[in-house]
Design a protein around this motif. Structure first.
Motif, short mmCIF file in Angstrom:
data_model
loop_
_atom_site.label_atom_id
_atom_site.label_comp_id
_atom_site.label_asym_id
_atom_site.label_seq_id
_atom_site.Cartn_x
_atom_site.Cartn_y
_atom_site.Cartn_z
N SER A 13 3.97 18.17 19.98
CA SER A 13 4.36 19.48 19.48
C SER A 13 5.17 20.20 20.55
O SER A 13 4.73 20.33 21.69
CB SER A 13 3.08 20.24 19.11
OG SER A 13 3.30 21.61 19.11
N ALA A 31 -0.41 17.08 19.54
CA ALA A 31 -0.81 17.59 18.23
C ALA A 31 -1.20 16.41 17.36
O ALA A 31 -1.09 15.25 17.76
CB ALA A 31 0.32 18.39 17.60
N ASN A 36 -6.72 15.90 17.30
CA ASN A 36 -7.35 17.19 17.61
C ASN A 36 -8.87 17.09 17.45
O ASN A 36 -9.63 17.60 18.27
CB ASN A 36 -6.86 18.29 16.66
CG ASN A 36 -5.41 18.69 16.88
OD1 ASN A 36 -4.84 18.42 17.93
ND2 ASN A 36 -4.82 19.34 15.89
N ASP A 250 -3.42 31.97 17.09
CA ASP A 250 -2.78 30.71 16.71
C ASP A 250 -3.75 29.94 15.82
O ASP A 250 -4.72 29.36 16.30
CB ASP A 250 -2.47 29.91 17.99
CG ASP A 250 -1.86 28.54 17.70
OD1 ASP A 250 -1.58 28.24 16.53
OD2 ASP A 250 -1.68 27.78 18.66
N VAL A 252 -3.06 27.26 13.96
CA VAL A 252 -2.83 25.82 13.82
C VAL A 252 -3.92 25.08 14.63
O VAL A 252 -4.16 25.40 15.79
CB VAL A 252 -1.43 25.41 14.31
CG1 VAL A 252 -1.23 23.90 14.18
CG2 VAL A 252 -0.37 26.15 13.52
N GLY A 253 -4.56 24.14 13.99
CA GLY A 253 -5.62 23.39 14.65
C GLY A 253 -7.01 23.95 14.38
O GLY A 253 -8.02 23.34 14.75
N ASP A 292 -2.84 23.38 19.85
CA ASP A 292 -3.59 22.79 18.73
C ASP A 292 -5.01 22.40 19.13
O ASP A 292 -5.91 22.43 18.31
CB ASP A 292 -2.86 21.54 18.21
CG ASP A 292 -1.59 21.92 17.48
OD1 ASP A 292 -1.09 23.04 17.70
OD2 ASP A 292 -1.09 21.10 16.71
N CYS A 293 -5.20 21.98 20.37
CA CYS A 293 -6.56 21.59 20.77
C CYS A 293 -6.88 22.03 22.20
O CYS A 293 -8.02 21.88 22.65
CB CYS A 293 -6.76 20.08 20.62
SG CYS A 293 -5.58 19.08 21.53
#
Ligand code: CKP
Ligand code: MG
Length: 311
Positions: A13, A31, A36, A250, A252-253, A292-293
């Motif tokens: 990503s 990502a 993740n 955020d 995402v994830g 993401d993680c």
């Protein structure tokens, strides 16, 4: 044998701090929904293995380096010298709007095939985690995921499926055609409320989809409700868990974090309430950290958000 085995495409990503069209610096991150989850589970001290095809290009090296650094097992990974790493651009367009763009068609990860999964499946695991992203990547990836689910069931390994519908990869109808049969192999099905009818009849409501999944042998259905938390359906009834009150920067994830928390609780033998609380805790870490993680907690950090219970 690992606690968790998961299969998918790990992406790189590339994140911008502002509009992509205006240029500026990009930062490089790992990502991919399944990786993740593997990272989330590994940070909490469980043994997690991730498999997929990884390019021999520089981004493929980066992917493996990140996974190894997180303690995720990558012994079963297949290297692909012929295809590039799939990329994802994550654009912080405004403070409130992030946009995702994929450059993943023809990637190494999307060339996944059954042969890549034979040895990892034979090695076993306490749980196999799959998502609805991988079957959308190619015909061979779809076949590989179907094969993995069937092989797991035959070997007595329970399967967890996160529907994870990606509109940029396939339509709702194409997704349903593949994911509804796949869900019949799962013991745990995870979906956001709007994804639920992709594992049931078009337009079916939550109770109808859940009843049908139970009939097909699923024992737990987790319905994610974003800032409202989540609902768990089991044959014993319905349980709700609230989301923690944190500052979302955020999202995402977040779904993958929720899944990692739930599975971690399952590996620890927690009851449903405990599993849901850990899922909500990891979801809160994910939405209140960028990446993401990257923001997922180590075990000693699980209590960091105590006091942020939903008001
Ligand atoms: O459902 P989530 O927001 O938790 O999933 C995020 C991941 O794999 C992200 O890492 C991205 O690479 C992806 O989903 C994807 O393929 O969209
Ligand atoms: Mg998701």
């Amino acid at each position: 044998t690992p606690d968790l085995l998961t299969v998918g495409e790990a992406l790189v990503s590339l994140r911008s701090a502002g509009p992509l069209a205006a240029g500026g610096a990009l930062t490089t991150h790992l990502a991919g929904a399944e990786s993740n989850v593997a990272v989330g589970v590994a940070r909490l001290g469980h043994r997690a293995a991730w498999v997929g095809r990884v390019s021999t290009d520089e981004f493929g090296e980066f992917t493996l380096r990140q996974l190894r650094a997180e303690g995720v097992g990558v012994d079963g990974v297949t290297r692909d010298p012929d295809r590039p790493t799939g990329l994802m651009f994550l654009e912080q367009r405004t403070a409130d709007v992030t946009r995702v763009q994929y450059h993943r068609a023809g990637s190494a990860g999307s060339a996944l095939r059954v042969d890549d999964l034979r040895a990892p499946l034979a090695a076993g695991a306490r749980m196999l985690h799959l998502t609805g992203i991988t079957p959308a990547l190619s015909d061979t990836a779809r076949e590989a995921i179907r094969w993995a689910a069937e092989a797991a069931v035959a070997a007595g390994i329970p399967v967890c499926l996160d529907v994870n519908h990606r509109v940029r990869l396939w339509s709702r109808d194409s997704a349903r055609e593949v994911l509804a049969p796949l869900a019949g192999h799962a013991s745990t099905v995870i979906a956001s409320a709007d994804e639920l009818d992709l594992v049931g009849d078009p337009g079916a409501d939550e109770s109808a989809v859940v009843a049908e999944l139970f009939r097909r042998g699923v024992d737990t259905v987790l319905v994610k409700l974003g800032s409202e938390g989540a609902r768990a359906h089991t044959p014993a009834g319905v349980e709700h868990v609230g989301a923690l009150a944190v500052t979302a920067v955020d999202t995402v994830g977040a779904g993958d974090a929720f899944t990692a928390g739930y599975l971690s609780g399952w590996f620890d033998g927690l009851d449903l309430t405990g599993r849901l609380r850990r899922a909500a805790t990891l979801g809160a870490f994910a939405v209140s950290s960028r990446g993401d993680c990257e923001g997922l907690p180590r075990r000693a950090e699980l209590s960091l958000l105590d006091g942020h219970e939903a008001g």
